[in-house]
Design a protein around this motif. Structure first.
Motif, PDB file in Angstrom:
ATOM      1  N   GLY A  33      27.674  28.111  46.690  1.00  0.00           N
ATOM      2  CA  GLY A  33      28.398  28.757  45.607  1.00  0.00           C
ATOM      3  C   GLY A  33      28.902  30.143  45.923  1.00  0.00           C
ATOM      4  N   LEU A  34      28.325  31.135  45.234  1.00  0.00           N
ATOM      5  CA  LEU A  34      28.793  32.512  45.312  1.00  0.00           C
ATOM      6  C   LEU A  34      28.698  33.070  46.723  1.00  0.00           C
ATOM      7  CD1 LEU A  34      29.747  35.117  44.016  1.00  0.00           C
ATOM      8  CD2 LEU A  34      27.396  35.604  43.396  1.00  0.00           C
ATOM      9  N   GLY A  35      27.581  32.831  47.385  1.00  0.00           N
ATOM     10  CA  GLY A  35      27.422  33.347  48.739  1.00  0.00           C
ATOM     11  C   GLY A  35      28.517  32.855  49.666  1.00  0.00           C
ATOM     12  N   LYS A 117      20.185  46.779  43.299  1.00  0.00           N
ATOM     13  CA  LYS A 117      19.841  45.571  44.049  1.00  0.00           C
ATOM     14  C   LYS A 117      20.538  45.559  45.407  1.00  0.00           C
ATOM     15  CE  LYS A 117      18.992  42.469  40.111  1.00  0.00           C
ATOM     16  NZ  LYS A 117      19.420  41.232  39.428  1.00  0.00           N
ATOM     17  N   ALA A 118      21.818  45.933  45.411  1.00  0.00           N
ATOM     18  CA  ALA A 118      22.570  45.975  46.665  1.00  0.00           C
ATOM     19  C   ALA A 118      21.979  46.999  47.617  1.00  0.00           C
ATOM     20  CB  ALA A 118      24.038  46.300  46.376  1.00  0.00           C
ATOM     21  N   LEU A 119      21.583  48.137  47.086  1.00  0.00           N
ATOM     22  CA  LEU A 119      21.009  49.208  47.895  1.00  0.00           C
ATOM     23  C   LEU A 119      19.715  48.752  48.575  1.00  0.00           C
ATOM     24  CD1 LEU A 119      20.667  52.911  46.737  1.00  0.00           C
ATOM     25  CD2 LEU A 119      18.928  51.801  48.112  1.00  0.00           C
ATOM     26  N   LEU A 217      29.396  43.775  46.567  1.00  0.00           N
ATOM     27  CA  LEU A 217      30.294  42.759  46.021  1.00  0.00           C
ATOM     28  C   LEU A 217      29.517  41.521  45.595  1.00  0.00           C
ATOM     29  CD1 LEU A 217      33.287  42.067  45.514  1.00  0.00           C
ATOM     30  CD2 LEU A 217      33.327  41.020  47.800  1.00  0.00           C
ATOM     31  N   TYR A 218      28.536  41.144  46.400  1.00  0.00           N
ATOM     32  CA  TYR A 218      27.739  39.961  46.075  1.00  0.00           C
ATOM     33  C   TYR A 218      27.016  40.136  44.740  1.00  0.00           C
ATOM     34  CZ  TYR A 218      24.169  36.345  46.363  1.00  0.00           C
ATOM     35  OH  TYR A 218      23.358  35.286  46.077  1.00  0.00           O
ATOM     36  N   PHE A 219      26.347  41.261  44.576  1.00  0.00           N
ATOM     37  CA  PHE A 219      25.598  41.463  43.342  1.00  0.00           C
ATOM     38  C   PHE A 219      26.515  41.739  42.149  1.00  0.00           C
ATOM     39  CE2 PHE A 219      22.077  42.068  46.333  1.00  0.00           C
ATOM     40  CZ  PHE A 219      21.158  41.215  45.749  1.00  0.00           C
ATOM     41  N   HIS A 220      27.697  42.292  42.416  1.00  0.00           N
ATOM     42  CA  HIS A 220      28.658  42.451  41.318  1.00  0.00           C
ATOM     43  C   HIS A 220      29.077  41.094  40.762  1.00  0.00           C
ATOM     44  CE1 HIS A 220      32.202  43.488  39.004  1.00  0.00           C
ATOM     45  NE2 HIS A 220      32.907  42.660  39.758  1.00  0.00           N
ATOM     46  N   LYS A 221      29.308  40.137  41.651  1.00  0.00           N
ATOM     47  CA  LYS A 221      29.766  38.821  41.224  1.00  0.00           C
ATOM     48  C   LYS A 221      28.623  37.928  40.753  1.00  0.00           C
ATOM     49  CE  LYS A 221      33.918  38.703  44.094  1.00  0.00           C
ATOM     50  NZ  LYS A 221      34.839  38.574  42.939  1.00  0.00           N
ATOM     51  N   ARG A 222      27.408  38.285  41.138  1.00  0.00           N
ATOM     52  CA  ARG A 222      26.255  37.468  40.761  1.00  0.00           C
ATOM     53  C   ARG A 222      25.810  37.883  39.363  1.00  0.00           C
ATOM     54  NH1 ARG A 222      22.490  34.496  43.909  1.00  0.00           N
ATOM     55  NH2 ARG A 222      20.534  34.166  42.816  1.00  0.00           N
ATOM     56  N   GLU A 223      26.414  37.309  38.361  1.00  0.00           N
ATOM     57  CA  GLU A 223      26.231  37.709  36.971  1.00  0.00           C
ATOM     58  C   GLU A 223      25.071  36.950  36.343  1.00  0.00           C
ATOM     59  OE1 GLU A 223      26.954  40.322  34.186  1.00  0.00           O
ATOM     60  OE2 GLU A 223      28.493  40.110  35.716  1.00  0.00           O
ATOM     61  N   ASN A 224      23.860  37.566  36.364  1.00  0.00           N
ATOM     62  CA  ASN A 224      22.683  36.971  35.724  1.00  0.00           C
ATOM     63  C   ASN A 224      22.455  35.522  36.138  1.00  0.00           C
ATOM     64  OD1 ASN A 224      22.184  39.329  34.203  1.00  0.00           O
ATOM     65  ND2 ASN A 224      23.744  38.723  32.742  1.00  0.00           N
TER      66      ASN A 224
END
Length: 238
Positions: A33-35, A117-119, A217-224
């Motif tokens: 999926g997102l990844g 989370k990204a950090l 970008l990954y965590f921005h798009k990973r919405e809950n």
């Protein structure tokens, strides 16, 4: 990194709207999926090309910057270096999340949490590469190809990748994607400042910035999102 494990039993009757999940198929393989979208072959090829080219430009770009310094750029880079300092940005990210939560601004608190989370996630990779590569900083005057794998762990040999570039891109990417692309000027300026100050090669900031950007970008798009293990009633949320 925040990992929450939810045990749900029985599974039937649990609202699909609340799950918002990526399901396991019967053969127990997760849908990428997102990844797969964020780390697509196209994106990775472009990034790989930029990183490879940056090694060829390390010495040239370093020389140009050291020959063209002035008082304006001195002040500019002094200011933006601070935006890559973890002692400032990490607490500021937590404070932003707390502020958003306190004033019930879900958009602000959610974006700050994604940045955190990204950090944390990207920092593990960044520090691991530093410890393995052991690359001398440009102000050591050893050349851009001076690597000493596993040869030490002092600050003068932790050039690759740039921690400042990584941190700023990881933290500010979710905000840039959520609010305004102009925010990308902040991590771009941090990356430039590290090169201008002769503390990093171009390839250092390209790799550090790339890790931060992709993580953000990954965590921005990973919405809950949640990962649902089909049939055993376990949901993992990250």
């Amino acid at each position: 990194m925040c990992l929450t494990l939810f045990l749900i039993s029985p599974l039937r009757g649990y609202s699909q709207e609340n799950i918002d999940s990526t399901l396991l198929t019967k053969n127990k393989k997760l849908n990428p999926g997102l990844g797969k979208k964020v780390f697509s072959s196209k994106n990775l090829l472009i990034f790989g090309g930029l990183l490879g080219s940056s090694f060829l430009l390390d010495e040239w770009s370093n020389k140009r910057l050291q020959e063209n310094q002035n008082s304006f750029l001195d002040s500019y880079t002094d200011l933006f270096t601070a935006f890559g300092e973890k002692k400032y940005i990490a607490p500021a990210t937590i404070a932003t999340w707390a502020l958003g939560t306190a004033i019930k601004d879900e958009r602000l608190s959610s974006t700050a949490l994604k940045s955190a989370k990204a950090l944390v996630t990207g920092a593990l990779l960044t520090e691991s590469i530093k410890m393995v590569a052991v690359r001398s900083r440009p102000d050591m005057n050893r050349g851009n190809m001076h690597f000493d794998a596993f040869g030490g762990n002092n600050n003068d040999t932790k050039s690759f990748p740039s921690g400042h570039a990584f941190l700023s891109w990881a933290v500010f990417t979710p905000f840039a994607e959520e609010y305004s692309k102009w925010i990308y000027l902040v991590p771009a300026s941090v990356s430039f400042s590290r090169m201008y100050r002769n503390r990093h090669w171009l390839s250092d900031v390209v790799l550090g910035g790339g890790i931060g950007y992709f993580a953000g970008l990954y965590f921005h798009k990973r919405e809950n999102q949640r990962i649902l293990f089909n049939g055993n009633g376990i949901v993992i949320k990250f």
